[in-house]
Motif scaffolding. Structure first.
Motif, PDB file in Angstrom:
ATOM      1  N   THR A  23      60.083  28.904  62.611  1.00  0.00           N
ATOM      2  CA  THR A  23      61.248  29.532  63.254  1.00  0.00           C
ATOM      3  C   THR A  23      62.169  28.464  63.832  1.00  0.00           C
ATOM      4  O   THR A  23      63.394  28.521  63.649  1.00  0.00           O
ATOM      5  N   ALA A  24      61.591  27.483  64.500  1.00  0.00           N
ATOM      6  CA  ALA A  24      62.399  26.396  65.065  1.00  0.00           C
ATOM      7  C   ALA A  24      63.044  25.576  63.960  1.00  0.00           C
ATOM      8  O   ALA A  24      64.225  25.214  64.042  1.00  0.00           O
ATOM      9  N   ALA A  25      62.297  25.279  62.918  1.00  0.00           N
ATOM     10  CA  ALA A  25      62.840  24.498  61.811  1.00  0.00           C
ATOM     11  C   ALA A  25      63.939  25.285  61.100  1.00  0.00           C
ATOM     12  O   ALA A  25      64.960  24.724  60.700  1.00  0.00           O
ATOM     13  N   GLY A  26      63.759  26.583  60.954  1.00  0.00           N
ATOM     14  CA  GLY A  26      64.766  27.418  60.301  1.00  0.00           C
ATOM     15  C   GLY A  26      66.054  27.492  61.086  1.00  0.00           C
ATOM     16  O   GLY A  26      67.143  27.593  60.508  1.00  0.00           O
ATOM     17  N   SER A  27      65.974  27.445  62.395  1.00  0.00           N
ATOM     18  CA  SER A  27      67.200  27.482  63.199  1.00  0.00           C
ATOM     19  C   SER A  27      67.903  26.125  63.214  1.00  0.00           C
ATOM     20  O   SER A  27      69.089  26.033  63.485  1.00  0.00           O
ATOM     21  N   TYR A  28      67.174  25.068  62.894  1.00  0.00           N
ATOM     22  CA  TYR A  28      67.738  23.724  62.926  1.00  0.00           C
ATOM     23  C   TYR A  28      68.476  23.377  61.633  1.00  0.00           C
ATOM     24  O   TYR A  28      69.498  22.706  61.652  1.00  0.00           O
ATOM     25  N   VAL A  29      67.952  23.826  60.487  1.00  0.00           N
ATOM     26  CA  VAL A  29      68.536  23.445  59.209  1.00  0.00           C
ATOM     27  C   VAL A  29      69.448  24.540  58.674  1.00  0.00           C
ATOM     28  O   VAL A  29      69.301  25.710  58.998  1.00  0.00           O
ATOM     29  N   ASN A  30      70.414  24.130  57.854  1.00  0.00           N
ATOM     30  CA  ASN A  30      71.281  25.113  57.214  1.00  0.00           C
ATOM     31  C   ASN A  30      70.935  25.194  55.724  1.00  0.00           C
ATOM     32  O   ASN A  30      70.022  24.528  55.253  1.00  0.00           O
ATOM     33  N   ASP A  31      71.700  25.981  54.981  1.00  0.00           N
ATOM     34  CA  ASP A  31      71.403  26.183  53.566  1.00  0.00           C
ATOM     35  C   ASP A  31      71.500  24.898  52.764  1.00  0.00           C
ATOM     36  O   ASP A  31      70.735  24.672  51.822  1.00  0.00           O
ATOM     37  N   MET A  32      72.450  24.065  53.104  1.00  0.00           N
ATOM     38  CA  MET A  32      72.624  22.802  52.386  1.00  0.00           C
ATOM     39  C   MET A  32      71.399  21.911  52.568  1.00  0.00           C
ATOM     40  O   MET A  32      70.924  21.294  51.604  1.00  0.00           O
ATOM     41  N   ASP A  33      70.870  21.848  53.779  1.00  0.00           N
ATOM     42  CA  ASP A  33      69.678  21.037  54.038  1.00  0.00           C
ATOM     43  C   ASP A  33      68.484  21.556  53.249  1.00  0.00           C
ATOM     44  O   ASP A  33      67.704  20.765  52.706  1.00  0.00           O
ATOM     45  N   ILE A  34      68.340  22.867  53.189  1.00  0.00           N
ATOM     46  CA  ILE A  34      67.229  23.458  52.439  1.00  0.00           C
ATOM     47  C   ILE A  34      67.380  23.126  50.958  1.00  0.00           C
ATOM     48  O   ILE A  34      66.407  22.771  50.285  1.00  0.00           O
ATOM     49  N   GLY A  35      68.596  23.213  50.441  1.00  0.00           N
ATOM     50  CA  GLY A  35      68.830  22.882  49.035  1.00  0.00           C
ATOM     51  C   GLY A  35      68.494  21.432  48.722  1.00  0.00           C
ATOM     52  O   GLY A  35      67.897  21.126  47.684  1.00  0.00           O
ATOM     53  N   VAL A  36      68.887  20.541  49.605  1.00  0.00           N
ATOM     54  CA  VAL A  36      68.582  19.116  49.417  1.00  0.00           C
ATOM     55  C   VAL A  36      67.072  18.896  49.471  1.00  0.00           C
ATOM     56  O   VAL A  36      66.514  18.170  48.641  1.00  0.00           O
ATOM     57  N   LEU A  37      66.421  19.521  50.417  1.00  0.00           N
ATOM     58  CA  LEU A  37      64.970  19.380  50.556  1.00  0.00           C
ATOM     59  C   LEU A  37      64.251  19.901  49.309  1.00  0.00           C
ATOM     60  O   LEU A  37      63.340  19.242  48.790  1.00  0.00           O
ATOM     61  N   VAL A  38      64.660  21.051  48.820  1.00  0.00           N
ATOM     62  CA  VAL A  38      64.046  21.605  47.610  1.00  0.00           C
ATOM     63  C   VAL A  38      64.296  20.675  46.429  1.00  0.00           C
ATOM     64  O   VAL A  38      63.398  20.435  45.612  1.00  0.00           O
ATOM     65  N   GLY A  39      65.493  20.125  46.321  1.00  0.00           N
ATOM     66  CA  GLY A  39      65.800  19.187  45.238  1.00  0.00           C
ATOM     67  C   GLY A  39      64.943  17.941  45.301  1.00  0.00           C
ATOM     68  O   GLY A  39      64.440  17.468  44.276  1.00  0.00           O
ATOM     69  N   VAL A  40      64.772  17.399  46.477  1.00  0.00           N
ATOM     70  CA  VAL A  40      63.937  16.200  46.642  1.00  0.00           C
ATOM     71  C   VAL A  40      62.488  16.517  46.291  1.00  0.00           C
ATOM     72  O   VAL A  40      61.826  15.743  45.593  1.00  0.00           O
ATOM     73  N   LEU A  41      61.988  17.652  46.755  1.00  0.00           N
ATOM     74  CA  LEU A  41      60.609  18.028  46.445  1.00  0.00           C
ATOM     75  C   LEU A  41      60.412  18.245  44.941  1.00  0.00           C
ATOM     76  O   LEU A  41      59.391  17.836  44.380  1.00  0.00           O
ATOM     77  N   CYS A  42      61.390  18.853  44.278  1.00  0.00           N
ATOM     78  CA  CYS A  42      61.304  19.040  42.828  1.00  0.00           C
ATOM     79  C   CYS A  42      61.339  17.701  42.102  1.00  0.00           C
ATOM     80  O   CYS A  42      60.614  17.503  41.114  1.00  0.00           O
TER      81      CYS A  42
END
Length: 94
Positions: A23-42
């Protein structure tokens, strides 16, 4: 308290901490950050899968090369045996 109650309390506590972290992490990051994170993990996952399959391919190629070397050695031995037997036949025939 019984063992199952203690375990249940610890599990519930752990799950609540995990949920609060997300919940805390979700409030800290936005959609762009999640997209970048998913891209890096992939990208990391792709690199690991490629590394694994390249290592397996290298092992197969080394094994095939070893088998081919053994086959050539056997063929060479067979040729030498035939050559030796022909020379012995020629010597005995004289």
């Amino acid at each position: 308290m019984s063992i199952t109650t203690d375990l249940s309390a610890k599990l519930t506590s752990l799950l609540s901490y995990i949920a609060s972290f997300f919940t805390a992490a979700g409030s800290y990051v936005n959609d762009m950050d999640i997209g970048v994170l998913v891209g890096v993990l992939c990208a990391i996952a792709t690199a690991m899968v490629n590394w694994f399959y390249q290592a397996r391919k290298s092992q197969r190629e080394n094994h095939i090369q070893t088998l081919q070397a053994q086959l050539l050695t056997k063929q060479l031995q067979h040729i030498e045996e035939e050559r030796t037997s022909h020379v012995l036949d020629d010597i005995q025939g004289d």
